[in-house]
Design a protein around this motif. Structure first.
Motif, PDB file in Angstrom:
ATOM      1  N   ILE A  51      -0.796   7.853   4.384  1.00 47.14           N
ATOM      2  CA  ILE A  51      -2.137   7.299   4.494  1.00 47.14           C
ATOM      3  C   ILE A  51      -2.015   5.911   5.111  1.00 47.14           C
ATOM      4  CG2 ILE A  51      -2.102   6.412   2.107  1.00 47.14           C
ATOM      5  CD1 ILE A  51      -5.166   7.066   2.041  1.00 47.14           C
ATOM      6  N   THR A  52      -2.804   5.669   6.153  1.00 45.51           N
ATOM      7  CA  THR A  52      -2.747   4.368   6.808  1.00 45.51           C
ATOM      8  C   THR A  52      -3.542   3.332   6.020  1.00 45.51           C
ATOM      9  OG1 THR A  52      -4.743   4.697   8.134  1.00 45.51           O
ATOM     10  CG2 THR A  52      -2.666   5.554   9.034  1.00 45.51           C
ATOM     11  N   ASN A  53      -3.448   2.073   6.448  1.00 44.16           N
ATOM     12  CA  ASN A  53      -4.233   1.047   5.776  1.00 44.16           C
ATOM     13  C   ASN A  53      -5.730   1.252   6.004  1.00 44.16           C
ATOM     14  OD1 ASN A  53      -4.261   0.308   8.441  1.00 44.16           O
ATOM     15  ND2 ASN A  53      -3.381  -1.722   8.146  1.00 44.16           N
ATOM     16  N   GLY A  54      -6.068   2.031   7.015  1.00 46.62           N
ATOM     17  CA  GLY A  54      -7.469   2.341   7.280  1.00 46.62           C
ATOM     18  C   GLY A  54      -7.953   3.608   6.604  1.00 46.62           C
ATOM     19  N   GLY A  55      -7.036   4.314   5.941  1.00 41.75           N
ATOM     20  CA  GLY A  55      -7.424   5.505   5.199  1.00 41.75           C
ATOM     21  C   GLY A  55      -7.203   6.830   5.913  1.00 41.75           C
ATOM     22  N   SER A  56      -6.644   6.797   7.100  1.00 41.59           N
ATOM     23  CA  SER A  56      -6.334   8.051   7.789  1.00 41.59           C
ATOM     24  C   SER A  56      -5.138   8.720   7.125  1.00 41.59           C
ATOM     25  CB  SER A  56      -6.028   7.780   9.262  1.00 41.59           C
ATOM     26  OG  SER A  56      -7.166   7.258   9.915  1.00 41.59           O
ATOM     27  N   THR A  57      -5.198  10.041   7.025  1.00 39.87           N
ATOM     28  CA  THR A  57      -4.157  10.778   6.301  1.00 39.87           C
ATOM     29  C   THR A  57      -3.472  11.798   7.197  1.00 39.87           C
ATOM     30  OG1 THR A  57      -5.779  12.402   5.536  1.00 39.87           O
ATOM     31  CG2 THR A  57      -5.367  10.514   4.109  1.00 39.87           C
ATOM     32  N   ASN A  58      -2.272  12.152   6.778  1.00 33.01           N
ATOM     33  CA  ASN A  58      -1.494  13.169   7.469  1.00 33.01           C
ATOM     34  C   ASN A  58      -0.653  13.891   6.431  1.00 33.01           C
ATOM     35  OD1 ASN A  58      -0.495  14.562   9.731  1.00 33.01           O
ATOM     36  ND2 ASN A  58       1.325  13.262   9.787  1.00 33.01           N
ATOM     37  N   TYR A  59      -0.468  15.201   6.613  1.00 31.86           N
ATOM     38  CA  TYR A  59       0.231  16.002   5.611  1.00 31.86           C
ATOM     39  C   TYR A  59       1.285  16.898   6.259  1.00 31.86           C
ATOM     40  CZ  TYR A  59      -3.694  14.751   2.605  1.00 31.86           C
ATOM     41  OH  TYR A  59      -4.641  14.059   1.890  1.00 31.86           O
TER      42      TYR A  59
END
Length: 113
Positions: A51-59
């Motif tokens: 999760i980035t500091n901006g809230g984007s996620t990856n799994y």
């Protein structure tokens, strides 16, 4: 120095759920990209989610649709909600400040069949 402390692991049956937490010391948590990793017995450590500091996620493909990474900047805490758990999810789970040498000590997750 940044300290990370994971909690929330345990023993659960197949199909069950757990929520892992990772408390991060310091006042810069909101600026960090964060990640969850895991290491199963006899295997190398593998990426789970970011999760980035901006809230984007990856799994990772293996957990997509079952796990959810989230963060609470006010509490300096990272979470991993794990649903529909499978025996192959059994591992020690670690949180990490992305692109850094800062790691937690790990928390054991065991999924029984």
């Amino acid at each position: 120095q940044v300290w990370l402390v994971e909690s929330g692991g345990g023993l659960v049956q197949t199909g069950g759920s757990l929520r892992l937490s990772c408390e991060v010391s310091g006042r810069s948590f909101s600026a960090y990209g964060m990640a969850w990793w895991r290491r199963a017995p006899g295997k190398q450590r593998e990426f789970v989610a970011t999760i980035t500091n901006g809230g984007s996620t990856n799994y990772a493909d293996s957990v997509k649709g079952r796990f959810t990474i989230a963060r609470d900047n006010a509490k300096s805490t990272l979470y991993l909600q794990m649903d529909s758990l499978k025996p192959e999810d059994t591992a020690v789970y670690y949180c990490n400040v992305l692109n850094s040498a800062y790691w937690g000590q790990g928390t054991q997750v065991t999924v029984s069949s």
